[in-house]
Design an enzyme around this catalytic site. Structure first.
Site, PDB file in Angstrom:
ATOM      1  N   CYS A  32      15.211   8.745  -1.659  1.00  0.00           N
ATOM      2  CA  CYS A  32      13.760   8.523  -1.611  1.00  0.00           C
ATOM      3  C   CYS A  32      13.319   8.151  -0.192  1.00  0.00           C
ATOM      4  O   CYS A  32      13.648   7.065   0.303  1.00  0.00           O
ATOM      5  CB  CYS A  32      13.391   7.419  -2.609  1.00  0.00           C
TER       6      CYS A  32
ATOM      7  N   CYS B   8      11.186   4.999   0.161  1.00  0.00           N
ATOM      8  CA  CYS B   8      12.012   3.802  -0.092  1.00  0.00           C
ATOM      9  C   CYS B   8      12.662   3.320   1.199  1.00  0.00           C
ATOM     10  O   CYS B   8      12.801   2.110   1.410  1.00  0.00           O
ATOM     11  CB  CYS B   8      13.098   4.109  -1.128  1.00  0.00           C
TER      12      CYS B   8
END
Length: 288
Positions: free
Chosen positions: A40, A43
């Site tokens: 991600c 993230c």
């Protein structure tokens, strides 16, 4: 993104430790939960910012990181639809959440709605020393408010100082005037609990009379309950909690389970994680 916790305030949450390190621990301090994954992109941006901001709070909040790929069942329990998702856990319940990579300032504002940073410890490890009485603190804070009337944090400091000086009514008045973000601060919540305890002692006998009543009749739970509250207010936390445990052990249903209610309320008031953890375990052993 490294899975190794970079500070004592950051740790990896797993299905094995979630109950103790997140849910149980959230009764002592809020736990911020970061649901992330290695693939991600956002993230990777958000993670370091969360760690930085949590570090600035000096232990007032901890960050639990959940790798959604490794802990799929745990992640699913949050009902996560996209990552990064960040949730704040307090007293075992979801208190707030956001999705996506917020900027650093927005993260700081998000946390400030629920908790205020602890005072930084000096490099030599010594706690800051304040050689002033509660009355002197009240005078100092009132002067600061006069100079900065829009600084709401000072009203919370004044409420705490008023309570330390034994001015419960003045403390409550300051507490009631706080804006919403500070009214939910841990210190404000503890103070509200202290005021609730203080109100239950209005018109109550002194400690000596309560002890005499208990000596005459060990099953006088009303006297033992009031003694426990008085001991808490007087700073003898362990002795006060012992009184509530004694009632719980003798009759857990007394007065609609008041002993359990007193213990839970005391846990929310006391700022001693080790003591609270010990007595919470003792309470659980009597209940389950």
């Amino acid at each position: 993104m490294s899975a190794t916790p970079p500070s004592p305030y950051v740790f990896d949450a797993t299905e094995a430790n979630f109950q103790t390190e997140v849910l149980d621990a959230s009764f002592d301090q809020p736990i911020l939960v970061d649901l992330w994954a290695t693939w991600c992109g956002p993230c990777k941006v958000l993670g370091p910012l969360l760690e930085k901001v949590v570090g600035e709070f000096n232990g007032a909040v901890r960050l639990a990181k959940i790798d959604c790929d490794k802990e799929q069942a745990l992640a699913a329990s949050f009902g996560v639809r996209s990552i990064p998702t960040v949730v704040l856990i307090r007293e075992g319940q979801l208190a707030d959440a956001f999705t996506g990579a917020l900027p650093e300032g927005a993260i700081r504002e998000f946390l400030a709605r629920h908790v205020q940073p602890n005072e930084a410890v000096p490099e030599d490890g010594a706690a800051p020393v304040r050689d002033e009485t509660p009355e002197q603190a009240i005078a100092r804070i009132q002067q600061a408010i006069a100079a900065e009337p829009d600084k709401a944090e000072l009203k919370l400091e004044l409420a705490l100082a008023q309570m330390q000086a034994g001015n419960a009514a003045a403390a409550e008045a300051e507490l009631d005037s706080l804006p919403a973000n500070l009214a939910n601060d841990d210190r404000a919540r503890r103070l509200r609990g202290q005021l609730d305890f203080a109100r239950s002692l209005e018109g109550a006998p002194g400690a000596a009379e309560l002890r005499a009543r208990i000596e005459r009749d060990p099953s006088d739970h009303a006297a033992r309950d009031l003694l426990g509250v008085r001991l808490l207010i007087d700073g003898e936390a362990a002795a006060g909690l012992d009184q509530f445990l004694a009632i719980l052990q003798a009759d857990r249903t007394w007065n609609e389970g008041q002993a359990k209610k007193r213990l839970i309320a005391a846990f929310n008031v006391l700022d001693d994680a080790e003591l609270v953890g010990s007595y919470r375990r003792r309470m659980s052993s009597l209940l389950f």
